[in-house]
Write a protein that holds these residues in place. Structure first.
Motif, PDB file in Angstrom:
ATOM      1  N   GLU A  69       0.708  -1.201   0.021  1.00 25.78           N
ATOM      2  CA  GLU A  69       0.000   0.131  -0.063  1.00 25.78           C
ATOM      3  C   GLU A  69       0.765   1.201  -0.025  1.00 25.78           C
ATOM      4  OE1 GLU A  69      -0.621  -2.486   2.600  1.00 25.78           O
ATOM      5  OE2 GLU A  69      -1.847  -3.436   0.901  1.00 25.78           O
ATOM      6  N   GLN A  70       2.029   1.121   0.562  1.00 29.39           N
ATOM      7  CA  GLN A  70       2.800   2.386   0.265  1.00 29.39           C
ATOM      8  C   GLN A  70       3.753   2.666  -0.895  1.00 29.39           C
ATOM      9  OE1 GLN A  70       4.747   0.799   4.329  1.00 29.39           O
ATOM     10  NE2 GLN A  70       5.074   2.790   4.599  1.00 29.39           N
ATOM     11  N   VAL A  71       3.430   1.744  -1.786  1.00 26.66           N
ATOM     12  CA  VAL A  71       4.255   1.867  -3.356  1.00 26.66           C
ATOM     13  C   VAL A  71       3.297   2.703  -4.261  1.00 26.66           C
ATOM     14  CG1 VAL A  71       5.005   0.536  -5.205  1.00 26.66           C
ATOM     15  CG2 VAL A  71       5.325  -0.098  -2.836  1.00 26.66           C
ATOM     16  N   ARG A  72       3.773   3.283  -5.034  1.00 22.27           N
ATOM     17  CA  ARG A  72       3.172   4.187  -5.745  1.00 22.27           C
ATOM     18  C   ARG A  72       3.044   3.786  -7.224  1.00 22.27           C
ATOM     19  NH1 ARG A  72       2.412   9.836  -4.747  1.00 22.27           N
ATOM     20  NH2 ARG A  72       2.302  11.030  -6.697  1.00 22.27           N
ATOM     21  N   GLY A  73       3.837   3.110  -7.704  1.00 24.51           N
ATOM     22  CA  GLY A  73       4.013   2.464  -8.954  1.00 24.51           C
ATOM     23  C   GLY A  73       5.224   1.472  -9.100  1.00 24.51           C
ATOM     24  N   ILE A  74       4.852   0.529 -10.177  1.00 23.24           N
ATOM     25  CA  ILE A  74       6.078  -0.614 -10.584  1.00 23.24           C
ATOM     26  C   ILE A  74       6.414  -0.104 -12.007  1.00 23.24           C
ATOM     27  CG2 ILE A  74       6.503  -2.661 -10.710  1.00 23.24           C
ATOM     28  CD1 ILE A  74       4.227  -3.224  -8.513  1.00 23.24           C
ATOM     29  N   GLY A  75       7.796  -0.156 -12.155  1.00 26.59           N
ATOM     30  CA  GLY A  75       8.279   0.100 -13.407  1.00 26.59           C
ATOM     31  C   GLY A  75       8.883  -1.169 -13.743  1.00 26.59           C
ATOM     32  N   VAL A  76       8.596  -1.842 -14.948  1.00 31.69           N
ATOM     33  CA  VAL A  76       9.164  -3.023 -15.416  1.00 31.69           C
ATOM     34  C   VAL A  76       9.941  -3.105 -16.775  1.00 31.69           C
ATOM     35  CG1 VAL A  76       8.684  -5.601 -16.051  1.00 31.69           C
ATOM     36  CG2 VAL A  76       7.318  -4.312 -14.256  1.00 31.69           C
ATOM     37  N   GLY A  77      11.095  -3.383 -16.720  1.00 25.20           N
ATOM     38  CA  GLY A  77      11.875  -3.558 -18.094  1.00 25.20           C
ATOM     39  C   GLY A  77      11.906  -4.906 -18.633  1.00 25.20           C
ATOM     40  N   ALA A  78      11.607  -5.099 -19.823  1.00 24.55           N
ATOM     41  CA  ALA A  78      11.311  -6.629 -20.343  1.00 24.55           C
ATOM     42  C   ALA A  78      12.076  -6.830 -21.585  1.00 24.55           C
ATOM     43  CB  ALA A  78       9.648  -6.799 -20.671  1.00 24.55           C
ATOM     44  N   PRO A  79      12.599  -7.985 -21.757  1.00 24.82           N
ATOM     45  CA  PRO A  79      13.707  -8.270 -22.762  1.00 24.82           C
ATOM     46  C   PRO A  79      13.265  -8.482 -24.021  1.00 24.82           C
ATOM     47  CG  PRO A  79      13.483 -10.188 -21.487  1.00 24.82           C
ATOM     48  CD  PRO A  79      12.499  -9.245 -20.958  1.00 24.82           C
ATOM     49  N   GLY A  80      12.489  -7.594 -24.639  1.00 25.79           N
ATOM     50  CA  GLY A  80      11.824  -7.700 -26.090  1.00 25.79           C
ATOM     51  C   GLY A  80      11.243  -6.591 -26.597  1.00 25.79           C
ATOM     52  N   VAL A 321      12.791   5.042 -12.413  1.00 24.11           N
ATOM     53  CA  VAL A 321      12.482   6.231 -12.854  1.00 24.11           C
ATOM     54  C   VAL A 321      11.400   6.474 -13.831  1.00 24.11           C
ATOM     55  CG1 VAL A 321      13.487   8.064 -14.930  1.00 24.11           C
ATOM     56  CG2 VAL A 321      14.983   6.730 -13.268  1.00 24.11           C
ATOM     57  N   LEU A 322      11.105   5.352 -14.638  1.00 19.84           N
ATOM     58  CA  LEU A 322       9.889   5.231 -15.380  1.00 19.84           C
ATOM     59  C   LEU A 322       8.705   5.303 -14.633  1.00 19.84           C
ATOM     60  CD1 LEU A 322       8.370   4.489 -18.077  1.00 19.84           C
ATOM     61  CD2 LEU A 322       8.564   2.148 -17.595  1.00 19.84           C
ATOM     62  N   ALA A 323       8.708   4.454 -13.351  1.00 17.41           N
ATOM     63  CA  ALA A 323       7.472   4.480 -12.440  1.00 17.41           C
ATOM     64  C   ALA A 323       7.187   5.864 -11.801  1.00 17.41           C
ATOM     65  CB  ALA A 323       7.643   3.536 -11.304  1.00 17.41           C
ATOM     66  N   LYS A 324       8.307   6.411 -11.548  1.00 14.69           N
ATOM     67  CA  LYS A 324       8.182   7.935 -10.978  1.00 14.69           C
ATOM     68  C   LYS A 324       7.457   8.747 -12.004  1.00 14.69           C
ATOM     69  CE  LYS A 324      10.693  11.610  -8.946  1.00 14.69           C
ATOM     70  NZ  LYS A 324      12.056  12.270  -8.323  1.00 14.69           N
ATOM     71  N   ARG A 325       8.004   8.725 -13.170  1.00  8.66           N
ATOM     72  CA  ARG A 325       7.475   9.734 -14.183  1.00  8.66           C
ATOM     73  C   ARG A 325       6.139   9.458 -14.449  1.00  8.66           C
ATOM     74  NH1 ARG A 325      12.055  10.116 -18.999  1.00  8.66           N
ATOM     75  NH2 ARG A 325      13.693  11.258 -17.692  1.00  8.66           N
ATOM     76  N   GLU A 326       5.845   8.270 -14.428  1.00  4.87           N
ATOM     77  CA  GLU A 326       4.417   7.854 -14.875  1.00  4.87           C
ATOM     78  C   GLU A 326       3.266   8.120 -13.840  1.00  4.87           C
ATOM     79  OE1 GLU A 326       3.218   6.820 -17.929  1.00  4.87           O
ATOM     80  OE2 GLU A 326       5.232   7.055 -18.965  1.00  4.87           O
ATOM     81  N   THR A 327       3.884   8.324 -12.648  1.00  8.11           N
ATOM     82  CA  THR A 327       2.885   8.428 -11.369  1.00  8.11           C
ATOM     83  C   THR A 327       3.009   9.749 -10.994  1.00  8.11           C
ATOM     84  OG1 THR A 327       4.515   7.615  -9.775  1.00  8.11           O
ATOM     85  CG2 THR A 327       2.898   6.087 -10.663  1.00  8.11           C
ATOM     86  N   LYS A 328       3.383  10.757 -11.747  1.00  5.47           N
ATOM     87  CA  LYS A 328       3.596  12.190 -10.860  1.00  5.47           C
ATOM     88  C   LYS A 328       2.240  12.620 -10.968  1.00  5.47           C
ATOM     89  CE  LYS A 328       7.803  14.421 -10.764  1.00  5.47           C
ATOM     90  NZ  LYS A 328       9.052  15.085 -11.516  1.00  5.47           N
TER      91      LYS A 328
END
Lengths: 328, 328
Positions: A69-80, A321-328
């Motif tokens: 519940e304390q997490v704002r967002g998750i970024g994932v890097g996928a190999p493809g 960084v991605l998760a931070k940008r996208e949840t701003k």
């Protein structure tokens, strides 16, 4: 999707690889508070792998004494190839059966948190650009030499992905028409000349043909369990075969880099990935010299070619960084 | 600099090449009203060449029964690295002694009109993008196969030039490490494998080694005056040597194009330049097939690879587009 509240101040960055999953927990200042690694078990198929991603994320959060519940967002890097808008993995050569997998949708359902997806070369480049270079260079390329060769391009200050969102596939740039066979079916790709597999294969073939190397003392004649670290140790013992193969690979990397300089005129090129992490001292000088040799006069003025200090963590930093940008 | 008034409605586009200068006069709808060609006489040095550009512009305007005062601005494409902001030609390999030449400043003084400068590969790409494709594709690459190989990249809807403003030097992308020597000093560059000079040299060397070709019937054993048109005629007479060399060049062009697809994921690639203009029917099918063969799965979905219809005029059209944009 739950709205981000004041309490949801943490970010999770996930690096999904063909052999391992790495999840890191970050605060809003992008300081890494803790991380957890688990094996991918790619052969079990997408559903099982996505389960393992979710568990890895939960374990990392728990490791940091935090709650989901304390997490704002998750970024994932996928190999493809990924469709960032829909959050689908379109195709991933090292993950069997991953075709059009709605990774974002499934993970969001499992974890009840917003998930954002990017290609792994792009995400590592984003991490290096933002965390290591303070987001400053307007034109920066990240090139990651591991099992394969991945990359990401920051052009005009932003990640560039092109019409099919597949840009920066540098591993399959042909450098030597008619050269060694590549996993993609063509010959002479950058990856088939200078990726980890290419380096290993060259050494193994030379041993088969009777060349001597200290590597066989500990690994046997078939060199089945060869790792980048073994190469570094062999180099420090003055092994001539390993020296020659690593020099050749560094020259190919330099030529590949020069092609990117001629085409894209970057300000900074950052190299990373397992091969560079393990052999930076042995390879970087040759790579830089060769790249400047092959870059057309004027194209490499003021250009910096450096090795990343983030090592294996570039992916989780970039994903955060991605998760931070996208949840701003 | 005079302010543009309502009467100044015409534009001039100039294509400065190593052997010829082409100037075209355009209306605001970018219709070409007339054009004049003159030889560059590059060996006479920058001052003389700039004089010749000014005269060529004046002749073209006169040819259209117009006066200098009716022109709003002049765009110029120059064959080398240019600083578009200052209007200097930094360096031009095919124009002797052109180093840091303030072309914009001198021409503006001579003609009393605003002058705008761009690299020739960029200007041709701009012309094709704007005039032939209505400015539609967001990601488009122009590749021009002539004496050398030039190019321009439209990325995210705009000409991309990078940190040193030297991007799109595709002619010096290495495709074959250790391949034939290039004018730039390296080996195996795209230009040294598939440019006009490379094609001519291959045929001339084969003749020296005793191979037969109908070309020697009219041009003699040394083939000194060989032109692209001669190759087309030889192909139509079923000449085996020319057929093989042209096929090989088309395959290299296809591989070079595939590298650009893997790196930049464009929507459209437009080919132009003297070699393509003369041998479109003979080369395009091989180029397109090879490019799709070598492009990584998924990167070439929906990709169009076409030959430009503007031919030799791409440069003057693009220069007119530049002049129009800059004087708006």
């Amino acid at each position: 999707m739950p709205e981000a509240s004041a309490k949801q101040e943490y970010l999770v960055g996930v690096d999904l690889g063909g052999t391992k999953i790495l999840a890191g927990v970050f605060n809003q200042q992008l300081k890494c508070l803790g991380k957890v690694k688990t094996s991918t078990k790619a052969l079990r198929g997408p559903d099982s792998v996505i389960d393992r991603i979710a568990r890895c994320v939960e374990d990392a959060i728990d490791e940091c004494d935090l709650k989901l519940e304390q997490v704002r967002g998750i970024g994932v890097g996928a190999p493809g190839a990924v469709d960032t808008a829909s959050g689908k993995v379109i195709f991933a050569p090292n993950l069997p059966d991953w075709t059009d997998v709605p990774l974002k949708k499934i993970l969001e359902k499992d974890l009840k948190l917003p998930v954002f997806l990017e290609n792994d070369g792009n995400i590592c480049t984003l991490g290096v650009h933002h965390v290591e270079l303070d987001g400053k260079p307007k034109h920066m390329l990240g090139v990651f030499i591991g099992t394969g060769i991945g990359a990401g391009f920051i052009l005009e200050g932003k990640l560039y992905s092109g019409f099919n969102k597949t840009a920066a596939e540098v591993g399959h740039m042909v450098l030597e028409v008619g050269g060694p066979k590549c996993g993609c079916g063509n010959r002479g790709c950058f990856e088939a000349l200078a990726g980890r597999q290419a380096i290993y294969k060259k050494i193994q073939n030379a041993v088969k043909e009777g060349e001597k190397t200290v590597l066989t003392e500990t690994l046997g004649q078939d060199l089945a369990d060869l790792r980048s670290g073994d190469l570094r140790k062999a180099l420090r013992r003055g092994d001539k075969l390993v020296e020659r193969v690593i020099e050749e690979a560094a020259e190919y990397i330099g030529i590949g880099i020069a092609n990117l300089v001629n085409l894209l005129s970057p300000e900074v090129i950052v190299l990373g990935g397992g091969v560079i992490d393990a052999l930076e001292d042995e390879m970087m000088a040759i790579i830089v010299e060769t790249a400047h040799d092959y870059a057309l006069a004027g194209t490499d003025k003021g250009l910096e070619i450096i090795a990343s200090k983030l090592g294996d963590d570039a992916g989780i930093y970039g994903a955060a960084v991605l998760a931070k940008r996208e949840t701003k």
